[in-house]
Design a protein around this motif. Sequence first.
Motif, PDB file in Angstrom:
ATOM      1  N   LEU A  20       0.831  -1.199   0.000  1.00 47.44           N
ATOM      2  CA  LEU A  20       0.000   0.000   0.000  1.00 47.44           C
ATOM      3  C   LEU A  20       0.868   1.252   0.000  1.00 47.44           C
ATOM      4  CD1 LEU A  20      -2.837  -1.017   2.483  1.00 47.44           C
ATOM      5  CD2 LEU A  20      -3.034  -0.635   0.020  1.00 47.44           C
ATOM      6  N   GLY A  21       1.955   1.236   0.746  1.00 49.56           N
ATOM      7  CA  GLY A  21       2.840   2.405   0.788  1.00 49.56           C
ATOM      8  C   GLY A  21       3.470   2.656  -0.577  1.00 49.56           C
ATOM      9  N   ALA A  22       3.956   1.583  -1.189  1.00 51.39           N
ATOM     10  CA  ALA A  22       4.571   1.756  -2.510  1.00 51.39           C
ATOM     11  C   ALA A  22       3.554   2.223  -3.526  1.00 51.39           C
ATOM     12  CB  ALA A  22       5.191   0.419  -2.942  1.00 51.39           C
ATOM     13  N   GLY A  23       2.391   1.643  -3.467  1.00 53.41           N
ATOM     14  CA  GLY A  23       1.330   2.028  -4.405  1.00 53.41           C
ATOM     15  C   GLY A  23       0.975   3.487  -4.252  1.00 53.41           C
ATOM     16  N   SER A  24       0.850   3.914  -2.982  1.00 48.96           N
ATOM     17  CA  SER A  24       0.447   5.296  -2.766  1.00 48.96           C
ATOM     18  C   SER A  24       1.523   6.258  -3.267  1.00 48.96           C
ATOM     19  CB  SER A  24       0.179   5.519  -1.257  1.00 48.96           C
ATOM     20  OG  SER A  24       1.378   5.371  -0.538  1.00 48.96           O
ATOM     21  N   ARG A  25       2.812   5.870  -3.063  1.00 49.44           N
ATOM     22  CA  ARG A  25       3.866   6.735  -3.591  1.00 49.44           C
ATOM     23  C   ARG A  25       3.800   6.800  -5.117  1.00 49.44           C
ATOM     24  NH1 ARG A  25       8.176   7.206   0.121  1.00 49.44           N
ATOM     25  NH2 ARG A  25       7.212   7.590   2.134  1.00 49.44           N
ATOM     26  N   THR A  26       3.600   5.621  -5.746  1.00 48.94           N
ATOM     27  CA  THR A  26       3.540   5.556  -7.207  1.00 48.94           C
ATOM     28  C   THR A  26       2.397   6.386  -7.737  1.00 48.94           C
ATOM     29  OG1 THR A  26       4.463   3.348  -7.107  1.00 48.94           O
ATOM     30  CG2 THR A  26       3.427   3.997  -9.176  1.00 48.94           C
ATOM     31  N   VAL A  27       1.271   6.202  -7.131  1.00 49.66           N
ATOM     32  CA  VAL A  27       0.105   6.973  -7.572  1.00 49.66           C
ATOM     33  C   VAL A  27       0.365   8.454  -7.418  1.00 49.66           C
ATOM     34  CG1 VAL A  27      -2.303   7.462  -7.014  1.00 49.66           C
ATOM     35  CG2 VAL A  27      -1.538   5.113  -7.170  1.00 49.66           C
TER      36      VAL A  27
END
Lengths: 172, 289
Positions: free
Chosen positions: B35-42
């Motif tokens: 979730l953390g990586a996804g949120s950064r990517t987004v």
Amino acid sequence: MTRARDALQHQGHYAGPVSRLLAYAADTFFIGVLYTAGIALLRFAVDAATPWTLDVEGVVFAVGALAWSALYWGSSWVGFGRSPGMSLLGLRIVRADGSTLDRRHALVRLVSYPLGFLTLGAGFLGIIFGRTRQAIYDRIADTAVVYDWDAEAAKLRELATRGGQRRHHLPS
Amino acid sequence: MDDDASHGSPGRDLVPLSGARVVPRELAVAADLVLGAGSRTVGVALRLGSAGVDVARLGGRITAALPGAGLASRAVSAAARPLVADGARMRDRAVAQAQRALEQVVPAIVELTDVDAIVRQVDADAPVRRVDADALLARVDVDALLRRTDVDTLLQRVDVDAFLAGVDIDTVIARIDVDAIAARIDVNAIVQQVDIDTIVEQTEIGTIVARSTSGFASEALDAARAQTVGADTLVTRLVERVMRRRTEGPPGPPLLVPEQDEPPPPSAPTSAPEAGPPPPPPPDAPLTP
């Protein structure tokens, strides 16, 4: 019609002339009957037990009657404060102030009692016209005659009898 | 990252991560990483997209100012239409997938939520303290409320029997101080209100009294005495009328008849010689029989 309830209010009041006349009549009747019966018994006893015959007539009969009357009234007044005729009519002799009649005043009343007759009846007029319904001998002896019977019980008896009759006639 | 701090104390976990029905800790850490990586990517993608939009918008304005821009714009639009359609389909598909994901996640979250802990943290008194009850009540029209209330219907719905069945009468009676109540009752006043004459006349008590105390002789004697008293009264009134007496004499000896029943003495020491008729008796004086 005077009912017992109304008569209850007159207890302790001076007795009127009708009551006292009827009481006197009753006493006279008792005196006569008892005296006649006593004389008859005495005569029968003398005839039966002795060879003599007892004849009580004339002055002897009158004196005997007076003596018997004095004994009758005197003993009843001194002993009970009323004569048998007074008991029948619910009367009582008291002192003029209402206290109980004592022996001395009863005897004074007995001694002065003939004055009512010796004055040809004038001595009785105080019973009719006097405010305290006192005859001459009452004034001399300081006495009075009052209504005194158990009028409370008489009233209850009258009420109970009337109530019972009323319930008896009621339809069930 | 402090796990204890993030999870809070055991008693205050809103979504407790420990327990039989909860995901294992390793899985939760992995999910957090994704979730953390996804949120950064987004986030990066959104920032890049925003910059691209700005560049495209600027390019569009420049292009529109060139000659033949209208024709080129239509050609570009025709060429981009299939792409737009594909994008719309992908967007609908993504929304549908997100909806399905929410439908699976939300019940799990709800199940994992400790509602009691939430309620415990809510200060219910705070809103109540902020309410001005007086002002609120002042705006209530009680009369109108009562007029609209059907009291009969309300009373009909009350089960009196059930209410009384719940009352322990013995306990209530045991708490009553009968002696204190009796001490406050004026028995003498009650007895004075009892009409003995009516009781004797209208009840069987009278019959008992009559049977136990009277006979023919006593009844006849009572009647004769009462009649004689009546005759005496009649004669007395006649005599007083003949003698024209204005005042009646004493009804009886002073010890047997109360003092107030007697007329005032004719020569009282305090009365003036020219005094008129005797003053009327006081209003509370009993009547002379």
